[in-house]
Design a protein around this motif. Structure first.
Motif, PDB file in Angstrom:
ATOM      1  N   ALA A  60       0.836  -1.199   0.000  1.00 37.54           N
ATOM      2  CA  ALA A  60       0.000   0.000   0.000  1.00 37.54           C
ATOM      3  C   ALA A  60       0.873   1.252   0.000  1.00 37.54           C
ATOM      4  O   ALA A  60       0.593   2.217  -0.717  1.00 37.54           O
ATOM      5  N   GLY A  61       1.921   1.239   0.786  1.00 34.24           N
ATOM      6  CA  GLY A  61       2.805   2.386   0.861  1.00 34.24           C
ATOM      7  C   GLY A  61       3.482   2.691  -0.462  1.00 34.24           C
ATOM      8  O   GLY A  61       3.535   3.849  -0.894  1.00 34.24           O
ATOM      9  N   LEU A  62       3.981   1.672  -1.127  1.00 33.88           N
ATOM     10  CA  LEU A  62       4.653   1.892  -2.414  1.00 33.88           C
ATOM     11  C   LEU A  62       3.672   2.396  -3.470  1.00 33.88           C
ATOM     12  O   LEU A  62       4.023   3.240  -4.299  1.00 33.88           O
ATOM     13  N   GLU A  71       2.092   7.006  -6.783  1.00 37.62           N
ATOM     14  CA  GLU A  71       1.059   7.909  -7.297  1.00 37.62           C
ATOM     15  C   GLU A  71       1.324   9.362  -6.920  1.00 37.62           C
ATOM     16  O   GLU A  71       1.092  10.259  -7.721  1.00 37.62           O
ATOM     17  N   GLU A  72       1.808   9.590  -5.697  1.00 42.20           N
ATOM     18  CA  GLU A  72       1.984  10.950  -5.201  1.00 42.20           C
ATOM     19  C   GLU A  72       3.331  11.564  -5.571  1.00 42.20           C
ATOM     20  O   GLU A  72       3.410  12.745  -5.878  1.00 42.20           O
ATOM     21  N   GLU A  73       4.394  10.766  -5.525  1.00 37.26           N
ATOM     22  CA  GLU A  73       5.742  11.309  -5.676  1.00 37.26           C
ATOM     23  C   GLU A  73       6.499  10.756  -6.875  1.00 37.26           C
ATOM     24  O   GLU A  73       7.619  11.188  -7.136  1.00 37.26           O
ATOM     25  N   GLY A  74       5.938   9.765  -7.559  1.00 41.49           N
ATOM     26  CA  GLY A  74       6.580   9.224  -8.746  1.00 41.49           C
ATOM     27  C   GLY A  74       7.288   7.906  -8.501  1.00 41.49           C
ATOM     28  O   GLY A  74       7.502   7.482  -7.364  1.00 41.49           O
ATOM     29  N   LEU A  75       7.653   7.275  -9.589  1.00 42.82           N
ATOM     30  CA  LEU A  75       8.271   5.955  -9.522  1.00 42.82           C
ATOM     31  C   LEU A  75       9.661   5.970  -8.894  1.00 42.82           C
ATOM     32  O   LEU A  75      10.064   5.008  -8.253  1.00 42.82           O
ATOM     33  N   ASP A 114      11.075   8.322 -15.293  1.00 44.10           N
ATOM     34  CA  ASP A 114      10.637   7.396 -14.253  1.00 44.10           C
ATOM     35  C   ASP A 114       9.673   8.057 -13.280  1.00 44.10           C
ATOM     36  O   ASP A 114       8.836   7.400 -12.695  1.00 44.10           O
ATOM     37  N   GLY A 115       9.842   9.302 -13.003  1.00 45.39           N
ATOM     38  CA  GLY A 115       9.055   9.936 -11.961  1.00 45.39           C
ATOM     39  C   GLY A 115       8.001  10.785 -12.536  1.00 45.39           C
ATOM     40  O   GLY A 115       7.087  11.250 -12.067  1.00 45.39           O
TER      41      GLY A 115
END
Length: 110
Positions: A29-31, A36-40, A109-110
């Motif tokens: 869940a954290g990943l 989604e919020e900060e990028g890959l 990536d992000g």
């Protein structure tokens, strides 16, 4: 644990915060939320930190298993916790010294 991981990530960066995401119920869940919020790239750093935290959890389990047979629970858990800290931070130090967890990803990536 989720709150602790978030606070540590804010204070020390996602690579360090990932160590606290090693807890199995928190990691997927954290990943997902981090991606989604900060990028890959941030999710990747958290995953790497979680792997290092897992090494610490293995050390915790090994020390606790041995000490709980012959010593008080407080001594065993305190020593096992110290082993987790030493192994996790040691692995983090090695990873940083060898360049693992750096910014080698591409901007896409992000």
């Amino acid at each position: 644990m989720s709150l602790l991981a978030a606070v540590v990530s804010r204070l020390f960066g996602s690579f360090v915060g990932g160590v606290f995401l090693a807890f199995p119920a928190v990691l997927p869940a954290g990943l997902t939320l981090v991606a989604e919020e900060e990028g890959l790239m941030s999710a990747r750093d958290d995953a790497r930190g979680a792997a290092l935290g897992t090494l610490g959890l293995v050390a915790f389990a090994a020390v606790a298993t041995v000490l709980l047979r012959h010593h008080s629970a407080w001594l065993a858990l305190g020593t096992a916790t110290a082993a987790w800290v030493v192994v996790s931070t040691g692995a983090y130090g090695v990873a940083r010294a060898t360049g693992v967890g750096g910014d080698e990803g591409s901007p896409a990536d992000g």
